[in-house]
Design a protein around this motif. Structure first.
Motif, PDB file in Angstrom:
ATOM      1  N   THR A  33      -5.105 -21.169  -6.549  1.00 39.15           N
ATOM      2  CA  THR A  33      -6.285 -21.573  -7.424  1.00 39.15           C
ATOM      3  C   THR A  33      -6.455 -20.509  -8.528  1.00 39.15           C
ATOM      4  N   SER A  34      -6.453 -19.219  -8.088  1.00 35.27           N
ATOM      5  CA  SER A  34      -6.890 -18.106  -8.959  1.00 35.27           C
ATOM      6  C   SER A  34      -5.975 -18.408 -10.148  1.00 35.27           C
ATOM      7  N   ASN A  35      -4.576 -18.611  -9.975  1.00 36.86           N
ATOM      8  CA  ASN A  35      -3.613 -18.661 -11.109  1.00 36.86           C
ATOM      9  C   ASN A  35      -3.860 -19.459 -12.082  1.00 36.86           C
ATOM     10  N   LYS A  36      -4.141 -20.823 -11.289  1.00 40.24           N
ATOM     11  CA  LYS A  36      -4.373 -22.030 -12.127  1.00 40.24           C
ATOM     12  C   LYS A  36      -5.430 -22.048 -13.056  1.00 40.24           C
ATOM     13  N   ASN A  37      -6.530 -20.956 -12.625  1.00 36.76           N
ATOM     14  CA  ASN A  37      -7.657 -20.703 -13.488  1.00 36.76           C
ATOM     15  C   ASN A  37      -7.495 -19.494 -14.318  1.00 36.76           C
ATOM     16  N   GLY A  38      -6.383 -18.925 -14.542  1.00 38.57           N
ATOM     17  CA  GLY A  38      -6.175 -17.914 -15.296  1.00 38.57           C
ATOM     18  C   GLY A  38      -5.990 -16.523 -14.847  1.00 38.57           C
ATOM     19  N   VAL A  39      -6.192 -16.326 -13.627  1.00 37.99           N
ATOM     20  CA  VAL A  39      -6.405 -15.023 -12.988  1.00 37.99           C
ATOM     21  C   VAL A  39      -5.194 -14.667 -11.962  1.00 37.99           C
ATOM     22  N   ARG A  40      -4.398 -13.723 -12.099  1.00 38.26           N
ATOM     23  CA  ARG A  40      -3.389 -13.423 -11.235  1.00 38.26           C
ATOM     24  C   ARG A  40      -3.927 -12.153 -10.525  1.00 38.26           C
ATOM     25  N   PRO A  41      -3.859 -12.344  -9.137  1.00 36.84           N
ATOM     26  CA  PRO A  41      -4.912 -11.349  -8.413  1.00 36.84           C
ATOM     27  C   PRO A  41      -3.723 -10.122  -8.114  1.00 36.84           C
ATOM     28  N   LEU A  42      -4.508  -9.227  -7.733  1.00 31.02           N
ATOM     29  CA  LEU A  42      -3.793  -7.948  -6.851  1.00 31.02           C
ATOM     30  C   LEU A  42      -4.093  -7.773  -5.454  1.00 31.02           C
ATOM     31  N   VAL A  43      -3.207  -7.569  -4.539  1.00 31.08           N
ATOM     32  CA  VAL A  43      -3.694  -7.725  -3.101  1.00 31.08           C
ATOM     33  C   VAL A  43      -3.340  -6.342  -2.611  1.00 31.08           C
ATOM     34  N   LEU A  44      -4.738  -5.774  -2.418  1.00 32.52           N
ATOM     35  CA  LEU A  44      -4.489  -4.374  -1.565  1.00 32.52           C
ATOM     36  C   LEU A  44      -4.468  -4.590  -0.094  1.00 32.52           C
ATOM     37  N   TRP A  45      -3.333  -4.106   0.591  1.00 34.55           N
ATOM     38  CA  TRP A  45      -2.918  -4.678   1.856  1.00 34.55           C
ATOM     39  C   TRP A  45      -2.926  -3.451   2.809  1.00 34.55           C
ATOM     40  N   SER A  46      -4.020  -3.280   3.577  1.00 36.00           N
ATOM     41  CA  SER A  46      -4.295  -2.130   4.450  1.00 36.00           C
ATOM     42  C   SER A  46      -3.197  -1.871   5.716  1.00 36.00           C
ATOM     43  N   SER A  47      -2.427  -0.837   5.696  1.00 35.82           N
ATOM     44  CA  SER A  47      -1.559  -0.662   6.811  1.00 35.82           C
ATOM     45  C   SER A  47      -2.184   0.896   7.410  1.00 35.82           C
ATOM     46  N   GLY A  48      -1.454   1.956   7.462  1.00 35.99           N
ATOM     47  CA  GLY A  48      -1.763   2.956   8.020  1.00 35.99           C
ATOM     48  C   GLY A  48      -0.915   4.274   7.988  1.00 35.99           C
ATOM     49  N   CYS A  49      -1.334   5.413   7.998  1.00 31.61           N
ATOM     50  CA  CYS A  49      -0.123   6.339   7.782  1.00 31.61           C
ATOM     51  C   CYS A  49       0.383   6.752   9.134  1.00 31.61           C
ATOM     52  N   LYS A  50       0.257   6.176  10.205  1.00 29.89           N
ATOM     53  CA  LYS A  50       0.845   6.247  11.271  1.00 29.89           C
ATOM     54  C   LYS A  50       2.253   5.438  11.400  1.00 29.89           C
ATOM     55  N   ASP A  51       2.432   4.704  10.195  1.00 35.19           N
ATOM     56  CA  ASP A  51       3.622   4.090  10.037  1.00 35.19           C
ATOM     57  C   ASP A  51       4.736   5.286  10.011  1.00 35.19           C
ATOM     58  N   TYR A  52       4.452   6.452   9.633  1.00 36.93           N
ATOM     59  CA  TYR A  52       5.460   7.466   9.452  1.00 36.93           C
ATOM     60  C   TYR A  52       5.648   8.271  10.747  1.00 36.93           C
ATOM     61  N   GLY A  53       4.861   7.991  11.780  1.00 36.76           N
ATOM     62  CA  GLY A  53       4.940   8.757  12.827  1.00 36.76           C
ATOM     63  C   GLY A  53       4.349  10.352  12.920  1.00 36.76           C
ATOM     64  N   TYR A  54       4.734  11.180  13.580  1.00 37.85           N
ATOM     65  CA  TYR A  54       4.237  12.596  13.500  1.00 37.85           C
ATOM     66  C   TYR A  54       5.040  13.529  12.580  1.00 37.85           C
ATOM     67  N   THR A  55       4.322  14.414  12.031  1.00 40.53           N
ATOM     68  CA  THR A  55       4.940  15.800  11.521  1.00 40.53           C
ATOM     69  C   THR A  55       4.568  16.836  12.681  1.00 40.53           C
ATOM     70  N   THR A  56       5.201  18.064  12.060  1.00 50.01           N
ATOM     71  CA  THR A  56       5.211  19.122  13.202  1.00 50.01           C
ATOM     72  C   THR A  56       3.719  19.671  12.816  1.00 50.01           C
ATOM     73  N   ILE A  57       3.561  21.021  13.574  1.00 49.46           N
ATOM     74  CA  ILE A  57       2.107  21.577  13.607  1.00 49.46           C
ATOM     75  C   ILE A  57       2.058  22.393  12.471  1.00 49.46           C
ATOM     76  N   ASP A  58       0.817  22.798  12.268  1.00 48.30           N
ATOM     77  CA  ASP A  58       0.191  23.628  11.265  1.00 48.30           C
ATOM     78  C   ASP A  58       1.130  25.146  11.399  1.00 48.30           C
ATOM     79  N   GLY A  59       1.943  25.509  10.419  1.00 46.70           N
ATOM     80  CA  GLY A  59       2.549  26.725  10.461  1.00 46.70           C
ATOM     81  C   GLY A  59       3.902  26.737  10.738  1.00 46.70           C
TER      82      GLY A  59
END
Length: 353
Positions: free
Chosen positions: A101-127
């Motif tokens: 509907t938005s496209n038909k009325n002249g506006v192509r949307p941007l979708v900001l889709w939330s995931s999370g940084c835990k998608d990457y798993g762990y890093t090692t510890i400080d130091g």
């Protein structure tokens, strides 16, 4: 007609969803918030957000929506459902219908889709000599099986370029106001202070990296991407969102012990079976999840930066805000506690139980 841009925030009454709504309101956008329950609508209206009561699993609300507005510049999905695959499959049908509907009325949307940084798993510890931050180029390596659907399905947003552009956002943990999962840290410290223990016991490494940011900064990052003048540099991309600096379990636990008057401070221990039964989930999944996350990509592209104080820099204010939210029966605190009870079982694959 006003030329103000419009956004539909899905899951607008959630912790990050509400912060995103507020950030876009401050930035001068026309903000609509999709919520499942009529009782959530009033809290959105109080934030100058137009509430839309409906669900991705029942699209009968679309007639009501299109009677008010037919074009959206941006969608932001801020939901963390237990069955991510089912949610995605329903949400993509809904988003495509609205985008058509938005496209038909002249506006192509941007979708900001939330995931999370835990998608990457762990890093090692400080130091640690091999310590390096997770970047958007890091491989997906979710540490817990229940994160698999989110990590996998979030990337499917890039498959719909016929109707919209999309960016996948991966924030760190967030705090502030009702505190999200950082409220569990307050609960843990409060319980220790109320017991006869003289230390705040943690069965994690003191150099565990705890990288989190204030939820307001997270909301402003969504605005920065939506406002960016070059859509091509945003669409089809993943963006990490994190504070300029991480803290460690030693620093956070020490600050909590001081705040709650625990005289012996923080103590890092090898737990007995009795200790482990009471603290494994909170310790290993919050205090013990070591991860450093780079947000240089969004900073370099948009100029976004975090402005709010780190968790330990303003811990007392964050504590009293959380306690006020509890006292008021804030729906986010109720939701987080209920979700945490479920996740105590699901986290077992993460903590090796």
């Amino acid at each position: 007609m006003s030329n103000r841009r419009s956004i539909l925030v899905i899951g607008a009454n959630g912790y990050i969803g509400l912060a995103v709504c507020r950030a876009f309101v401050r930035a001068g956008w026309r903000v609509y918030g999709l919520v499942r329950k009529p009782e959530s609508a009033q809290s959105l209206a109080a934030e100058e957000v137009t509430p839309i009561v409906g669900s991705a699993s029942d699209l009968s609300f679309l007639d009501q929506l299109f009677a008010q507005i037919k074009t959206f510049d941006v969608f932001a999905s801020c939901i963390e459902p237990p069955d991510y695959a089912a949610y995605y499959n329903n949400a993509i049908v809904m988003i495509r219908k609205i985008a058509e509907t938005s496209n038909k009325n002249g506006v192509r949307p941007l979708v900001l889709w939330s995931s999370g940084c835990k998608d990457y798993g762990y890093t090692t510890i400080d130091g640690a000599p091999d310590l390096a931050p997770h970047t958007e180029e890091s491989p997906i390596n979710f540490a817990a099986l229940f994160l698999a659907q989110r990590a996998t399905y979030s990337l499917k947003m890039f498959e719909h370029t016929d109707l919209f552009d999309a960016a996948v956002l991966r924030p760190t943990n967030v705090y502030g106001y009702s505190s999200s999962y950082y409220g569990i840290m307050f609960e843990y410290a409060a319980a220790a202070a109320a017991s006869d223990t003289v230390t705040l016991k943690l069965d994690v490494h003191p150099k565990t990296i705890l990288h989190a940011m204030h939820v307001d900064d997270c909301g402003e990052a969504y605005v920065a991407l939506a406002d960016h003048s070059n859509r091509k540099s945003v669409g089809g991309q993943c963006f990490n969102i994190s504070a300029h600096k991480y803290e460690t379990a030693k620093v956070v636990a020490g600050a909590l012990a001081e705040e709650y008057g625990i005289s012996g401070g923080a103590e890092f221990v090898e737990p007995t079976p009795q200790d482990a039964a009471g603290m494994s989930v909170a310790n290993k999944s919050l205090f013990g999840y070591s991860q450093w996350v780079s947000s240089e990509k969004i900073r370099n592209l948009t100029g976004w930066t975090d402005r709010r104080m780190l968790f330990t820099e303003n811990l007392h204010a964050y504590r009293i805000a959380y306690e006020a939210a509890l006292q008021a029966g804030h729906e986010d605190t109720v939701r987080i506690k209920a979700r945490w009870e479920v996740w105590e079982t699901q986290f077992k694959d993460l903590i090796g139980k």
